[in-house]
Design an enzyme around this catalytic site. Structure first.
Site, PDB file in Angstrom:
ATOM      1  N   PHE A  12     -10.071  25.995  14.183  1.00  0.00           N
ATOM      2  CA  PHE A  12      -9.985  27.295  13.817  1.00  0.00           C
ATOM      3  C   PHE A  12      -8.618  27.875  13.392  1.00  0.00           C
ATOM      4  CE2 PHE A  12      -9.619  31.646  16.328  1.00  0.00           C
ATOM      5  CZ  PHE A  12      -9.715  32.215  15.167  1.00  0.00           C
ATOM      6  N   LEU A  37     -11.169  15.287  14.211  1.00  0.00           N
ATOM      7  CA  LEU A  37     -12.468  15.620  13.905  1.00  0.00           C
ATOM      8  C   LEU A  37     -13.263  15.481  15.074  1.00  0.00           C
ATOM      9  CD1 LEU A  37     -12.693  14.241  10.098  1.00  0.00           C
ATOM     10  CD2 LEU A  37     -11.801  16.289  10.985  1.00  0.00           C
ATOM     11  N   THR A 131      -1.299  28.949  25.201  1.00  0.00           N
ATOM     12  CA  THR A 131      -2.318  29.847  25.560  1.00  0.00           C
ATOM     13  C   THR A 131      -1.708  30.828  26.609  1.00  0.00           C
ATOM     14  OG1 THR A 131      -4.474  30.271  26.295  1.00  0.00           O
ATOM     15  CG2 THR A 131      -3.455  28.325  27.083  1.00  0.00           C
ATOM     16  N   GLU A 133      -3.651  31.642  29.010  1.00  0.00           N
ATOM     17  CA  GLU A 133      -4.516  31.262  30.032  1.00  0.00           C
ATOM     18  C   GLU A 133      -3.656  30.652  31.264  1.00  0.00           C
ATOM     19  OE1 GLU A 133      -8.613  30.251  29.658  1.00  0.00           O
ATOM     20  OE2 GLU A 133      -8.948  31.520  27.877  1.00  0.00           O
ATOM     21  N   PRO A 211     -25.374  36.944  25.030  1.00  0.00           N
ATOM     22  CA  PRO A 211     -24.982  36.735  26.268  1.00  0.00           C
ATOM     23  C   PRO A 211     -23.847  37.274  26.771  1.00  0.00           C
ATOM     24  CG  PRO A 211     -24.743  34.582  24.853  1.00  0.00           C
ATOM     25  CD  PRO A 211     -25.189  35.717  24.003  1.00  0.00           C
ATOM     26  N   TYR A 213     -21.259  37.426  29.915  1.00  0.00           N
ATOM     27  CA  TYR A 213     -21.056  37.101  31.313  1.00  0.00           C
ATOM     28  C   TYR A 213     -20.910  38.201  32.261  1.00  0.00           C
ATOM     29  CZ  TYR A 213     -20.238  32.739  28.750  1.00  0.00           C
ATOM     30  OH  TYR A 213     -20.479  31.175  28.177  1.00  0.00           O
TER      31      TYR A 213
HETATM   32  P1  NAD Z   1     -10.369  24.393  17.955  1.00  0.00           P
HETATM   33  O1  NAD Z   1     -11.199  23.915  19.035  1.00  0.00           O
HETATM   34  O2  NAD Z   1     -10.848  25.213  16.977  1.00  0.00           O
HETATM   35  O3  NAD Z   1      -9.487  23.062  16.987  1.00  0.00           O
HETATM   36  C1  NAD Z   1      -9.126  22.175  17.741  1.00  0.00           C
HETATM   37  C2  NAD Z   1      -8.661  21.099  16.850  1.00  0.00           C
HETATM   38  O4  NAD Z   1      -8.268  19.950  17.293  1.00  0.00           O
HETATM   39  C3  NAD Z   1     -10.078  20.653  16.084  1.00  0.00           C
HETATM   40  O5  NAD Z   1      -9.789  20.469  14.742  1.00  0.00           O
HETATM   41  C4  NAD Z   1     -10.133  19.127  16.815  1.00  0.00           C
HETATM   42  O6  NAD Z   1     -10.835  18.108  15.950  1.00  0.00           O
HETATM   43  C5  NAD Z   1      -8.752  18.770  16.873  1.00  0.00           C
HETATM   44  N1  NAD Z   1      -8.447  17.850  18.172  1.00  0.00           N
HETATM   45  C6  NAD Z   1      -9.050  17.860  19.370  1.00  0.00           C
HETATM   46  N2  NAD Z   1      -8.783  16.571  19.993  1.00  0.00           N
HETATM   47  C7  NAD Z   1      -7.918  16.039  19.241  1.00  0.00           C
HETATM   48  C8  NAD Z   1      -7.112  14.688  19.261  1.00  0.00           C
HETATM   49  N3  NAD Z   1      -7.346  14.049  20.359  1.00  0.00           N
HETATM   50  N4  NAD Z   1      -6.507  14.209  18.225  1.00  0.00           N
HETATM   51  C9  NAD Z   1      -6.484  15.021  17.081  1.00  0.00           C
HETATM   52  N5  NAD Z   1      -7.084  16.303  16.964  1.00  0.00           N
HETATM   53  C10 NAD Z   1      -7.750  16.761  17.817  1.00  0.00           C
HETATM   54  O7  NAD Z   1      -9.024  25.172  18.676  1.00  0.00           O
HETATM   55  P2  NAD Z   1      -8.335  26.414  18.301  1.00  0.00           P
HETATM   56  O8  NAD Z   1      -9.060  27.514  18.548  1.00  0.00           O
HETATM   57  O9  NAD Z   1      -7.946  26.494  16.773  1.00  0.00           O
HETATM   58  O10 NAD Z   1      -6.677  26.253  19.049  1.00  0.00           O
HETATM   59  C11 NAD Z   1      -6.068  25.522  18.288  1.00  0.00           C
HETATM   60  C12 NAD Z   1      -4.762  25.466  19.581  1.00  0.00           C
HETATM   61  O11 NAD Z   1      -4.382  26.991  19.894  1.00  0.00           O
HETATM   62  C13 NAD Z   1      -5.093  24.902  20.955  1.00  0.00           C
HETATM   63  O12 NAD Z   1      -3.863  24.218  21.382  1.00  0.00           O
HETATM   64  C14 NAD Z   1      -5.398  26.021  21.825  1.00  0.00           C
HETATM   65  O13 NAD Z   1      -5.036  25.825  23.064  1.00  0.00           O
HETATM   66  C15 NAD Z   1      -4.398  27.087  21.321  1.00  0.00           C
HETATM   67  N6  NAD Z   1      -5.016  28.557  21.596  1.00  0.00           N
HETATM   68  C16 NAD Z   1      -6.074  28.929  21.056  1.00  0.00           C
HETATM   69  C17 NAD Z   1      -6.382  30.261  21.036  1.00  0.00           C
HETATM   70  C18 NAD Z   1      -7.696  30.963  20.666  1.00  0.00           C
HETATM   71  O14 NAD Z   1      -8.068  32.181  20.887  1.00  0.00           O
HETATM   72  N7  NAD Z   1      -8.657  30.122  19.937  1.00  0.00           N
HETATM   73  C19 NAD Z   1      -5.332  31.262  21.982  1.00  0.00           C
HETATM   74  C20 NAD Z   1      -4.314  30.764  22.087  1.00  0.00           C
HETATM   75  C21 NAD Z   1      -3.957  29.404  22.074  1.00  0.00           C
HETATM   76  O1  DAU Z   2      -6.822  33.645  25.777  1.00  0.00           O
HETATM   77  C1  DAU Z   2      -6.539  32.636  24.950  1.00  0.00           C
HETATM   78  C2  DAU Z   2      -7.777  31.679  24.953  1.00  0.00           C
HETATM   79  O2  DAU Z   2      -9.044  32.443  24.635  1.00  0.00           O
HETATM   80  C3  DAU Z   2      -7.706  30.168  24.290  1.00  0.00           C
HETATM   81  O3  DAU Z   2      -6.620  29.612  25.083  1.00  0.00           O
HETATM   82  C4  DAU Z   2      -9.040  29.548  24.271  1.00  0.00           C
HETATM   83  O4  DAU Z   2      -8.659  28.341  23.649  1.00  0.00           O
HETATM   84  C5  DAU Z   2     -10.088  30.283  23.601  1.00  0.00           C
HETATM   85  O5  DAU Z   2     -11.473  29.875  23.679  1.00  0.00           O
HETATM   86  C6  DAU Z   2     -10.018  31.775  24.300  1.00  0.00           C
HETATM   87  O6  DAU Z   2     -10.829  31.621  25.641  1.00  0.00           O
HETATM   88  P1  DAU Z   2     -11.738  32.519  26.253  1.00  0.00           P
HETATM   89  O7  DAU Z   2     -12.485  31.844  27.253  1.00  0.00           O
HETATM   90  O8  DAU Z   2     -11.128  33.866  26.679  1.00  0.00           O
HETATM   91  O9  DAU Z   2     -12.685  32.709  25.065  1.00  0.00           O
HETATM   92  P2  DAU Z   2     -14.334  32.941  24.783  1.00  0.00           P
HETATM   93  O10 DAU Z   2     -14.575  33.290  23.427  1.00  0.00           O
HETATM   94  O11 DAU Z   2     -15.032  31.677  25.246  1.00  0.00           O
HETATM   95  O12 DAU Z   2     -14.681  33.990  25.787  1.00  0.00           O
HETATM   96  C7  DAU Z   2     -14.029  35.246  25.494  1.00  0.00           C
HETATM   97  C8  DAU Z   2     -14.635  36.222  26.518  1.00  0.00           C
HETATM   98  O13 DAU Z   2     -15.915  36.358  26.570  1.00  0.00           O
HETATM   99  C9  DAU Z   2     -14.633  35.642  28.148  1.00  0.00           C
HETATM  100  O14 DAU Z   2     -14.255  36.383  29.115  1.00  0.00           O
HETATM  101  C10 DAU Z   2     -15.748  34.827  28.304  1.00  0.00           C
HETATM  102  C11 DAU Z   2     -16.871  36.031  27.693  1.00  0.00           C
HETATM  103  N1  DAU Z   2     -18.044  35.312  27.027  1.00  0.00           N
HETATM  104  C12 DAU Z   2     -17.907  34.031  26.445  1.00  0.00           C
HETATM  105  C13 DAU Z   2     -18.970  33.704  25.801  1.00  0.00           C
HETATM  106  C14 DAU Z   2     -18.651  32.313  25.206  1.00  0.00           C
HETATM  107  C15 DAU Z   2     -19.303  35.900  27.268  1.00  0.00           C
HETATM  108  O15 DAU Z   2     -19.478  37.015  27.822  1.00  0.00           O
HETATM  109  N2  DAU Z   2     -20.158  35.336  26.577  1.00  0.00           N
HETATM  110  C16 DAU Z   2     -20.432  34.109  25.815  1.00  0.00           C
HETATM  111  O16 DAU Z   2     -21.309  33.683  25.430  1.00  0.00           O
END
Ligand code: NAD
Ligand code: DAU
Length: 347
Positions: A12, A37, A131, A133, A211, A213
């Protein structure tokens, strides 16, 4: 920065980052995207980029835990900068099956750091994407600053905390040029529909239950993904080596508010017979569910001049419109068809 190795660029945020860098940021060099991937990685997120920028964008299917392959990629493409996104990223999956989180997020990061250390003379920067978190949970008051002690709750956040510590240790011990960003919840195009916003959006369109939580009272600080990408670029370009920067949207919302907003915008854009709020279903809470995240990003704002450009109201509308317009992408993801395509391409 001439040749940037992006890890996890088919996910993403990585895919949004590569798009932003090659199309909007003014960066004139080359990006090599190394991605294993997994279920979350989809090369289709960058098909148009690959066609348009064949000399400036290169994809390598690779696991960051495979040191030999990663070294070969580094040398082949004369890499000078690493931007490390690759991770297992979904908290619920980490609760059910933590193994891959430990392997990729900890050992994978360690491997990349060893590689960077061995090529230190060629390396301009190792940027580690992390993150909020890692800081654990806030109560009703206060914000995470860069000095907040780490207190992770889930296997995911513990693995990311661990990787942050190792990155910082390599900066202090081996003088590796690193920067770290700790960001709050992202949303926007190309997010895999297991995370709250795309899951709710697509279920609501299908008339399925939404859903929530617990009581939906947990608070997250939402940031539009492009603002995160701009922050990363800003830190990579102007951040102080060895420093950590918090990134957030100053946009706290209870989960229930987010879900209700999605329902209301969808009702306006794609009217249904009854309000989609009726689909909201309160379900069993996530174990160890952090109550509240809120980022103090004043360091990034005052030192590097970054500010989010999108408000939640504009960002969520853009996101919903993107998912409505890209129904084929959605269908391929949801049917798993993209994974069989990956298997055929990279068998
Ligand atoms: P995502 O799960 O959408 O994508 C992760 C990508 O990493 C995928 O393309 C996957 O194929 C690749 N990957 C996984 N394991 C691998 C491996 N062993 N070798 C090579 N590639 C691998 O994740 P995202 O939401 O895009 O998050 C990206 C980064 O940002 C992560 O490090 C996550 O901790 C951090 N982050 C995410 C959020 C969020 O809200 N999504 C917020 C803060 C930080
Ligand atoms: O804060 C940064 C983090 O945000 C990143 O590091 C993670 O990679 C990213 O996945 C995200 O984590 P969260 O656990 O906060 O994201 P998620 O979308 O899974 O959940 C957001 C909030 O919504 C959390 O409080 C749990 C709740 N939730 C989630 C899902 C999937 C629900 O209530 N229902 C659901 O079905």
């Amino acid at each position: 920065m001439k040749n940037i190795l992006v890890t996890g660029g088919c996910g993403f945020i990585g895919a949004n980052f590569i798009r932003y860098m090659l199309e909007e940021s003014g960066f004139t060099g080359r990006i090599v995207n190394a991605d294993k991937l997994t279920y979350a990685g989809n090369p289709e997120n960058l098909t148009d980029i690959a066609l348009k920028s064949s000399t400036r964008y290169i994809f390598e299917k690779a696991d960051i835990c495979d040191a030999k392959t990663m070294s070969a990629i580094f040398d082949t493409y004369d890499i000078d900068t690493i931007c490390h996104f690759a991770a297992e990223s979904h908290v619920d999956r980490s609760i059910a099956e933590p193994d891959a989180f430990m392997r990729t997020n900890i050992i994978g990061t360690f491997n990349l750091l060893e590689l960077a250390k061995s090529r230190k003379d060629k390396l301009n920067l190792f940027h580690h994407v992390s993150t909020d978190e890692v800081y654990g949970s806030l109560g009703e008051q206060g914000f995470f600053t860069e000095r907040t002690p780490y207190d992770p709750s889930s296997p995911y956040s513990a693995s990311k905390a661990s990787s942050d510590h190792i990155v910082r240790a390599y900066s202090r011990t081996y003088a590796l040029p690193v920067t770290i960003s700790n960001c709050s919840n992202n949303y926007g195009p190309y997010q895999f529909p297991e995370k709250l916003i795309p899951l709710v959006l697509l279920n609501a369109l299908d008339g399925k239950s939404l859903p929530v939580y617990g009581k939906g009272e947990n608070v997250r600080d939402w940031l539009y993904v492009k603002d995160h990408c701009i922050a990363i670029r800003t830190i990579m370009q102007n951040g102080t080596r060895g420093e950590t920067y918090n990134v957030g949207g100053r946009c706290e919302k209870k989960n229930i508010e987010v879900v209700e907003t999605i329902c209301d915008v969808l009702d306006e854009l794609v009217p249904a017979q009854a309000s989609r709020r009726g689909l909201i279903t309160f379900v069993k809470d996530r174990p160890g569910h952090d109550l509240r995240y809120a980022i103090d990003c004043s360091k990034l704002e005052t030192e590097l001049g970054w500010k989010p450009q999108e408000s939640f109201e504009t960002g969520i509308r853009k996101t919903i419109l993107w998912y409505l317009k890209n129904s084929e992408w959605v269908e391929r993801i949801r049917s798993g068809e993209y994974q069989s395509w990956i298997l055929r391409q990279y068998a």
